[in-house]
Design an enzyme around this catalytic site. Structure first.
Site, mmCIF file in Angstrom:
data_model
loop_
_atom_site.group_PDB
_atom_site.id
_atom_site.type_symbol
_atom_site.label_atom_id
_atom_site.label_comp_id
_atom_site.label_asym_id
_atom_site.label_seq_id
_atom_site.Cartn_x
_atom_site.Cartn_y
_atom_site.Cartn_z
ATOM 1 N N GLN A 1 0.824 -1.214 0.000
ATOM 2 C CA GLN A 1 0.000 0.000 0.000
ATOM 3 C C GLN A 1 0.855 1.260 0.000
ATOM 4 O O GLN A 1 0.982 1.935 -1.009
ATOM 5 C CB GLN A 1 -0.961 -0.027 1.197
ATOM 6 C CG GLN A 1 -1.972 -1.146 1.105
ATOM 7 C CD GLN A 1 -2.958 -1.150 2.260
ATOM 8 O OE1 GLN A 1 -3.950 -1.863 2.234
ATOM 9 N NE2 GLN A 1 -2.696 -0.376 3.290
ATOM 10 N N ASP A 2 1.436 1.590 1.146
ATOM 11 C CA ASP A 2 2.292 2.770 1.234
ATOM 12 C C ASP A 2 3.400 2.491 2.243
ATOM 13 O O ASP A 2 3.364 1.485 2.949
ATOM 14 C CB ASP A 2 1.484 4.026 1.587
ATOM 15 C CG ASP A 2 0.915 3.996 2.996
ATOM 16 O OD1 ASP A 2 0.708 2.883 3.537
ATOM 17 O OD2 ASP A 2 0.650 5.070 3.565
ATOM 18 N N PRO A 3 4.415 3.346 2.333
ATOM 19 C CA PRO A 3 5.543 3.079 3.233
ATOM 20 C C PRO A 3 5.121 3.018 4.705
ATOM 21 O O PRO A 3 4.100 3.595 5.101
ATOM 22 C CB PRO A 3 6.476 4.272 2.987
ATOM 23 C CG PRO A 3 6.107 4.790 1.638
ATOM 24 C CD PRO A 3 4.626 4.563 1.526
ATOM 25 N N VAL B 1 1.515 3.568 -3.345
ATOM 26 C CA VAL B 1 1.772 4.952 -2.937
ATOM 27 C C VAL B 1 3.197 4.979 -2.396
ATOM 28 O O VAL B 1 3.556 4.153 -1.561
ATOM 29 C CB VAL B 1 0.766 5.410 -1.861
ATOM 30 C CG1 VAL B 1 1.096 6.809 -1.363
ATOM 31 C CG2 VAL B 1 -0.661 5.359 -2.416
ATOM 32 N N MET C 1 -1.351 6.157 4.878
ATOM 33 C CA MET C 1 -2.119 6.493 3.675
ATOM 34 C C MET C 1 -2.352 7.991 3.512
ATOM 35 O O MET C 1 -3.259 8.415 2.806
ATOM 36 C CB MET C 1 -3.458 5.747 3.664
ATOM 37 C CG MET C 1 -3.316 4.233 3.675
ATOM 38 S SD MET C 1 -2.306 3.588 2.299
ATOM 39 C CE MET C 1 -3.391 3.850 0.908
#
Length: 254
Positions: A90-92, A151, A160
């Protein structure tokens, strides 16, 4: 709505901008091999420039992860033609443990809960797998595993937080081009965000594996992560198509 209004008022939308590969590399810090492979359109480039302006604006007043030099580290650890497996995140990590690779952490950091779940599934299915004390997955990348977040940046402590600034123009392009230009890849889509990408992948050419996200918060899902068998399924598929399977054991030399 406030973010969209800011973008409309402060960011140019000049679709006539032309950038060479070298200029794209200097601007986006993505490996030139990947830039050639992606063949970004002028519209893609303009959208990415807008994303970078938003990220830079946030860096001036907030802490953003990962550091600029690590945002696209995924592009330097394996070339497009070497890719065999794509694991979509998804994202870091919002606590700074990440380094531009989905689910992976810098050496010296203990594995986050999601990665512990991944290790548990590996221990369940891969013979002699032993979960390491660290969370670096670089040894997978060296074998052709692309660890790709949809992302690429995040505000410290706010998961997020950069989901809506437009990074998907890049991550979607990566998935789409891999599907179009390559053969017999394995796409692992874990969680609702990753599974949205299924329409970008040609299921006649590639193996698509879907299940819940490895986060402990998804426990009880109809398609739980523990028990998915994705790592075994990926290797069987690769072997059927005359590709070397992935050694999922985490080495200590990277």
């Amino acid at each position: 709505m406030a973010l969209l209004q800011w973008m409309l008022e402060n960011i140019s939308d000049d679709n006539s901008i032309k950038m060479s590969l070298e200029e794209q590399h200097e601007t986006f810090q993505i490996n030139v091999k990947w830039l050639k492979f992606l063949n970004l359109s002028d519209s893609d480039i303009v959208q990415l420039q807008n994303v970078y302006k938003l990220v830079q604006r946030d860096r001036e007043r907030l802490i953003i992860y990962p550091d600029p030099q690590n945002v696209h580290s995924w592009s330097y650890l394996c070339s497009p033609e070497e890719i065999k497996v794509i694991i979509v995140g998804q994202d870091p990590y919002p606590d700074g443990r990440g380094h531009g690779l989905a689910f992976s952490t810098v050496r010296g950091c203990s594995p986050p809960n999601s990665l512990k779940t991944i290790f548990a599934e590996l221990e369940r299915t891969i013979e002699n797998f032993k979960a390491p004390a660290h969370g670096s997955l670089k040894s997978w990348c060296a074998q052709g595993v692309l660890l790709l977040n949809t992302v690429f940046t995040v505000i410290r402590g706010v998961p997020m937080s950069h989901e809506a600034i437009g990074w998907q123009v890049l991550s979607n392009r990566i998935i789409n081009q891999l599907s179009e230009k390559m053969q017999n890849l394995v796409f692992m889509l874990w969680g609702s965000q990753a599974r949205k990408l299924v329409s970008l992948i040609d299921s006649k050419k590639h193996l698509i594996l879907e299940c819940a996200h490895p986060s402990p918060r998804t426990k009880g899902s109809k398609t739980p992560f523990i028990g998915c068998g994705h790592f075994l399924k990926a290797n069987k598929y690769l072997q059927i198509h005359n590709k070397c399977p992935i050694d999922w054991n985490i080495t200590n030399d990277l």
